[in-house]
Scaffold this motif. Structure first.
Motif, PDB file in Angstrom:
ATOM      1  N   LYS A  13      31.476 104.570 -81.359  1.00 35.97           N
ATOM      2  CA  LYS A  13      30.766 105.844 -81.431  1.00 35.97           C
ATOM      3  C   LYS A  13      29.264 105.602 -81.517  1.00 35.97           C
ATOM      4  O   LYS A  13      28.807 104.494 -81.802  1.00 35.97           O
ATOM      5  CB  LYS A  13      31.251 106.689 -82.598  1.00 35.97           C
ATOM      6  CG  LYS A  13      31.102 106.067 -83.963  1.00 35.97           C
ATOM      7  CD  LYS A  13      31.738 106.945 -85.024  1.00 35.97           C
ATOM      8  CE  LYS A  13      31.670 106.264 -86.385  1.00 35.97           C
ATOM      9  NZ  LYS A  13      32.219 107.096 -87.424  1.00 35.97           N
ATOM     10  N   THR A  14      28.517 106.659 -81.273  1.00 39.85           N
ATOM     11  CA  THR A  14      27.059 106.580 -81.238  1.00 39.85           C
ATOM     12  C   THR A  14      26.453 107.720 -82.035  1.00 39.85           C
ATOM     13  O   THR A  14      26.923 108.846 -81.956  1.00 39.85           O
ATOM     14  CB  THR A  14      26.559 106.665 -79.778  1.00 39.85           C
ATOM     15  OG1 THR A  14      27.106 105.561 -79.047  1.00 39.85           O
ATOM     16  CG2 THR A  14      25.055 106.630 -79.692  1.00 39.85           C
ATOM     17  N   ASP A  15      25.416 107.417 -82.782  1.00 36.80           N
ATOM     18  CA  ASP A  15      24.618 108.431 -83.459  1.00 36.80           C
ATOM     19  C   ASP A  15      23.240 108.403 -82.805  1.00 36.80           C
ATOM     20  O   ASP A  15      22.466 107.465 -83.005  1.00 36.80           O
ATOM     21  CB  ASP A  15      24.512 108.139 -84.951  1.00 36.80           C
ATOM     22  CG  ASP A  15      23.735 109.211 -85.722  1.00 36.80           C
ATOM     23  OD1 ASP A  15      23.085 110.065 -85.079  1.00 36.80           O
ATOM     24  OD2 ASP A  15      23.779 109.174 -86.966  1.00 36.80           O
ATOM     25  N   ALA A  16      22.952 109.413 -82.012  1.00 35.13           N
ATOM     26  CA  ALA A  16      21.675 109.487 -81.302  1.00 35.13           C
ATOM     27  C   ALA A  16      20.532 109.897 -82.223  1.00 35.13           C
ATOM     28  O   ALA A  16      19.371 109.873 -81.825  1.00 35.13           O
ATOM     29  CB  ALA A  16      21.777 110.471 -80.143  1.00 35.13           C
ATOM     30  N   GLU A  17      20.854 110.268 -83.467  1.00 29.72           N
ATOM     31  CA  GLU A  17      19.849 110.718 -84.433  1.00 29.72           C
ATOM     32  C   GLU A  17      19.773 109.788 -85.634  1.00 29.72           C
ATOM     33  O   GLU A  17      19.500 110.221 -86.755  1.00 29.72           O
ATOM     34  CB  GLU A  17      20.176 112.146 -84.894  1.00 29.72           C
ATOM     35  CG  GLU A  17      20.169 113.171 -83.783  1.00 29.72           C
ATOM     36  CD  GLU A  17      18.784 113.406 -83.192  1.00 29.72           C
ATOM     37  OE1 GLU A  17      17.800 113.440 -83.962  1.00 29.72           O
ATOM     38  OE2 GLU A  17      18.683 113.515 -81.964  1.00 29.72           O
ATOM     39  N   GLY A  18      19.999 108.496 -85.424  1.00 36.09           N
ATOM     40  CA  GLY A  18      19.854 107.536 -86.508  1.00 36.09           C
ATOM     41  C   GLY A  18      18.394 107.451 -86.922  1.00 36.09           C
ATOM     42  O   GLY A  18      17.496 107.800 -86.150  1.00 36.09           O
TER      43      GLY A  18
END
Length: 101
Positions: A13-18
């Motif tokens: 998964k990816t968090d584009a707002e890290g």
């Protein structure tokens, strides 16, 4: 305190707002990603202790050791964080009072 938005991935998964940055009172770099919408706790939250990650490289390596990759760091972001981390930061009020060690 500097705060920069980056992409954090863990392979599934990816968090584009890290968020990555430098916290002068704690004298540490920090990294946060994958917040729980109900509790605001983050699945990945590094850099919460005094002088925990004194270099940008050390926090990136710590994230990798936990299976996370930081993407989207620009030269401008890196330079801004290194500039903020560069000068010595005096002990915080909590340190001077013996509350923070």
């Amino acid at each position: 305190m500097s705060r920069h938005t980056v992409q954090i991935t863990n392979g599934t998964k990816t968090d584009a707002e890290g968020t990555i940055g430098y916290d002068p009172p704690l004298r540490t770099f920090f990294l946060q990603a994958f917040p729980d919408p109900e509790t605001d706790d983050c699945e990945l939250w590094l850099g919460v202790w005094l002088e925990e990650y004194s270099t940008l490289e050390s926090i990136i390596e710590a994230a990798r050791a936990k299976g996370y990759e930081v993407r989207g760091l620009t030269k401008a972001m890196i330079l801004a964080m290194l500039k903020e981390a560069g000068p010595p930061h005096p002990p915080s009020v909590g340190e001077r009072l013996g509350i923070v060690r």
